[in-house]
Design a protein around this motif. Structure first.
Motif, PDB file in Angstrom:
ATOM      1  N   ILE A  39      -6.058  11.717   3.433  1.00 24.58           N
ATOM      2  CA  ILE A  39      -5.457  11.189   2.207  1.00 24.58           C
ATOM      3  C   ILE A  39      -3.950  11.320   2.331  1.00 24.58           C
ATOM      4  CG2 ILE A  39      -5.801  13.394   1.024  1.00 24.58           C
ATOM      5  CD1 ILE A  39      -5.982  11.752  -1.618  1.00 24.58           C
ATOM      6  N   ALA A  40      -3.247  10.286   1.930  1.00 28.81           N
ATOM      7  CA  ALA A  40      -1.782  10.301   1.986  1.00 28.81           C
ATOM      8  C   ALA A  40      -1.232   9.401   0.897  1.00 28.81           C
ATOM      9  CB  ALA A  40      -1.297   9.826   3.353  1.00 28.81           C
ATOM     10  N   VAL A  41      -0.099   9.825   0.323  1.00 25.43           N
ATOM     11  CA  VAL A  41       0.614   9.041  -0.682  1.00 25.43           C
ATOM     12  C   VAL A  41       2.086   8.996  -0.277  1.00 25.43           C
ATOM     13  CG1 VAL A  41       1.292   8.875  -3.119  1.00 25.43           C
ATOM     14  CG2 VAL A  41      -0.997   9.710  -2.509  1.00 25.43           C
ATOM     15  N   ASP A  42       2.674   7.813  -0.333  1.00 25.35           N
ATOM     16  CA  ASP A  42       4.085   7.636  -0.010  1.00 25.35           C
ATOM     17  C   ASP A  42       4.917   8.620  -0.840  1.00 25.35           C
ATOM     18  OD1 ASP A  42       6.854   6.514  -0.342  1.00 25.35           O
ATOM     19  OD2 ASP A  42       6.055   4.960   0.966  1.00 25.35           O
TER      20      ASP A  42
ATOM     21  N   LEU B  47      -7.085   8.335  -6.209  1.00 22.83           N
ATOM     22  CA  LEU B  47      -7.754   8.016  -4.950  1.00 22.83           C
ATOM     23  C   LEU B  47      -8.961   8.924  -4.724  1.00 22.83           C
ATOM     24  CD1 LEU B  47      -4.616   7.447  -2.699  1.00 22.83           C
ATOM     25  CD2 LEU B  47      -6.340   5.716  -3.265  1.00 22.83           C
ATOM     26  N   VAL B  48      -8.792  10.220  -4.994  1.00 21.18           N
ATOM     27  CA  VAL B  48      -9.914  11.145  -4.834  1.00 21.18           C
ATOM     28  C   VAL B  48     -11.027  10.785  -5.817  1.00 21.18           C
ATOM     29  CG1 VAL B  48     -10.665  13.554  -4.980  1.00 21.18           C
ATOM     30  CG2 VAL B  48      -8.478  12.997  -3.902  1.00 21.18           C
ATOM     31  N   GLU B  49     -10.673  10.475  -7.073  1.00 23.93           N
ATOM     32  CA  GLU B  49     -11.684  10.098  -8.064  1.00 23.93           C
ATOM     33  C   GLU B  49     -12.443   8.843  -7.644  1.00 23.93           C
ATOM     34  OE1 GLU B  49      -9.838  11.852 -12.220  1.00 23.93           O
ATOM     35  OE2 GLU B  49      -9.172   9.880 -11.536  1.00 23.93           O
ATOM     36  N   ALA B  50     -11.730   7.874  -7.069  1.00 32.01           N
ATOM     37  CA  ALA B  50     -12.393   6.644  -6.606  1.00 32.01           C
ATOM     38  C   ALA B  50     -13.392   6.958  -5.494  1.00 32.01           C
ATOM     39  CB  ALA B  50     -11.352   5.637  -6.123  1.00 32.01           C
ATOM     40  N   SER B  51     -13.010   7.837  -4.589  1.00 32.64           N
ATOM     41  CA  SER B  51     -13.924   8.195  -3.499  1.00 32.64           C
ATOM     42  C   SER B  51     -15.095   9.026  -3.991  1.00 32.64           C
ATOM     43  CB  SER B  51     -13.159   8.927  -2.394  1.00 32.64           C
ATOM     44  OG  SER B  51     -12.317   8.007  -1.733  1.00 32.64           O
ATOM     45  N   ILE B  52     -14.855   9.926  -4.944  1.00 31.10           N
ATOM     46  CA  ILE B  52     -15.968  10.692  -5.529  1.00 31.10           C
ATOM     47  C   ILE B  52     -16.971   9.736  -6.158  1.00 31.10           C
ATOM     48  CG2 ILE B  52     -16.619  12.304  -7.368  1.00 31.10           C
ATOM     49  CD1 ILE B  52     -13.948  13.790  -6.810  1.00 31.10           C
TER      50      ILE B  52
ATOM     51  N   ILE C 152       0.851  -1.182   0.000  1.00 30.86           N
ATOM     52  CA  ILE C 152       0.000   0.000   0.000  1.00 30.86           C
ATOM     53  C   ILE C 152       0.889   1.235   0.000  1.00 30.86           C
ATOM     54  CG2 ILE C 152      -1.682   1.342   1.337  1.00 30.86           C
ATOM     55  CD1 ILE C 152      -2.847  -1.334   2.315  1.00 30.86           C
ATOM     56  N   VAL C 153       0.707   2.094  -1.019  1.00 34.94           N
ATOM     57  CA  VAL C 153       1.528   3.304  -1.157  1.00 34.94           C
ATOM     58  C   VAL C 153       0.692   4.575  -1.067  1.00 34.94           C
ATOM     59  CG1 VAL C 153       3.301   2.100  -2.505  1.00 34.94           C
ATOM     60  CG2 VAL C 153       1.420   3.276  -3.686  1.00 34.94           C
ATOM     61  N   GLY C 154      -0.610   4.431  -0.945  1.00 33.45           N
ATOM     62  CA  GLY C 154      -1.485   5.590  -0.817  1.00 33.45           C
ATOM     63  C   GLY C 154      -2.808   5.166  -0.227  1.00 33.45           C
ATOM     64  N   THR C 155      -3.498   6.118   0.403  1.00 32.67           N
ATOM     65  CA  THR C 155      -4.790   5.800   1.001  1.00 32.67           C
ATOM     66  C   THR C 155      -5.662   7.039   1.087  1.00 32.67           C
ATOM     67  OG1 THR C 155      -5.881   4.771   2.892  1.00 32.67           O
ATOM     68  CG2 THR C 155      -3.991   6.163   3.381  1.00 32.67           C
ATOM     69  N   ILE C 156      -6.961   6.815   1.082  1.00 34.63           N
ATOM     70  CA  ILE C 156      -7.939   7.866   1.303  1.00 34.63           C
ATOM     71  C   ILE C 156      -9.040   7.288   2.184  1.00 34.63           C
ATOM     72  CG2 ILE C 156      -9.252   7.361  -0.807  1.00 34.63           C
ATOM     73  CD1 ILE C 156      -9.659  10.450  -1.062  1.00 34.63           C
ATOM     74  N   ILE C 157      -9.475   8.073   3.172  1.00 41.23           N
ATOM     75  CA  ILE C 157     -10.495   7.633   4.122  1.00 41.23           C
ATOM     76  C   ILE C 157     -11.611   8.671   4.133  1.00 41.23           C
ATOM     77  CG2 ILE C 157     -10.994   7.127   6.548  1.00 41.23           C
ATOM     78  CD1 ILE C 157      -8.104   6.139   6.818  1.00 41.23           C
ATOM     79  N   CYS C 158     -12.856   8.219   3.938  1.00 39.65           N
ATOM     80  CA  CYS C 158     -13.996   9.130   3.795  1.00 39.65           C
ATOM     81  C   CYS C 158     -15.187   8.681   4.632  1.00 39.65           C
ATOM     82  CB  CYS C 158     -14.433   9.176   2.329  1.00 39.65           C
ATOM     83  SG  CYS C 158     -13.122   9.635   1.198  1.00 39.65           S
ATOM     84  N   ARG C 159     -16.175   9.563   4.694  1.00 42.12           N
ATOM     85  CA  ARG C 159     -17.449   9.232   5.346  1.00 42.12           C
ATOM     86  C   ARG C 159     -18.583   9.906   4.587  1.00 42.12           C
ATOM     87  NH1 ARG C 159     -17.105  13.305  10.430  1.00 42.12           N
ATOM     88  NH2 ARG C 159     -18.113  15.033   9.368  1.00 42.12           N
TER      89      ARG C 159
END
Length: 198
Positions: free
Chosen positions: A123-126, A138-143, A100-107
């Motif tokens: 949101i964070a990316v290595d 990552l933002v597009e996936a969450s949108i 895992i090199v990046g993550t986004i957490i939403c609600r």
């Protein structure tokens, strides 16, 4: 669309997959969308990077490590679990060579004015993996996930000094909604950004 299908919008291309393992190439991008039998959607953005949904607690240690390294706010494991157990379908990771090199957490929650408001909390990316489009993906996936859950709008905060992040969000349609003075524990101010979906 039935409950057995998932619509994933990737860089403006909508792709549906059934709940069995399926691969679909899109015409306008090189992305391949795949949904495994466990319901986790994943797709490649090129360069060996795969974006996939949060799976389970095994993802959490690396997600927390990336966020602790990049963000100025300290979060406890309970904060992560609150988001990940309540809205697992709204959080995603970027994976390169199995790491895992990046993550986004939403609600997603009902705002006091009645709108269904998505919120990008973290949101964070290595650092070694930046400038490859991972944060944007990552933002597009969450949108896309928030749209699927009928969100009316999406908000987030970004440090006023984080010019790269602000540019990325604005390219994705977010607008600066409010300046929050000394918002972070470090004393840095933040912009609240908003993306209206309806």
């Amino acid at each position: 669309m039935s409950d057995n299908n998932i619509a994933l919008e990737v860089q403006g291309t909508a792709t549906s997959t059934s709940n069995t393992t399926t691969s679909t190439s899109t015409a306008s991008t090189d992305n391949t969308v795949e949904e495994k039998s466990d319901g986790i959607v994943s797709y490649s953005i090129g360069g060996g990077v795969v974006i996939r949904g949060y799976k389970d607690e095994n993802d959490l240690p690396r997600m927390a490590e990336l966020i602790a390294r990049d963000l100025s706010e300290p979060y406890s494991v309970y904060t992560y679990r609150y988001f990940l157990h309540t809205w697992p379908q709204l959080s995603h990771v970027a994976v390169v060579d199995g790491e895992i090199v990046g993550t986004i957490i939403c609600r997603l929650s009902k705002h006091k004015r009645g709108a269904m408001r998505g919120y990008i909390a973290m949101i964070a990316v290595d650092e070694k993996q930046r400038r490859k489009g991972i944060g944007t993906a990552l933002v597009e996936a969450s949108i896309a996930a928030l749209k699927k859950m009928d969100a009316d709008e999406i908000t987030l905060e970004a440090e006023v000094t984080n010019k790269g992040a602000l540019r990325t969000y604005e390219k994705l349609g977010f607008l600066r909604d409010k300046l929050l003075y000394r918002y972070y524990l470090s004393g840095v101010s933040a912009w609240r950004l908003k993306l209206w979906l309806k």
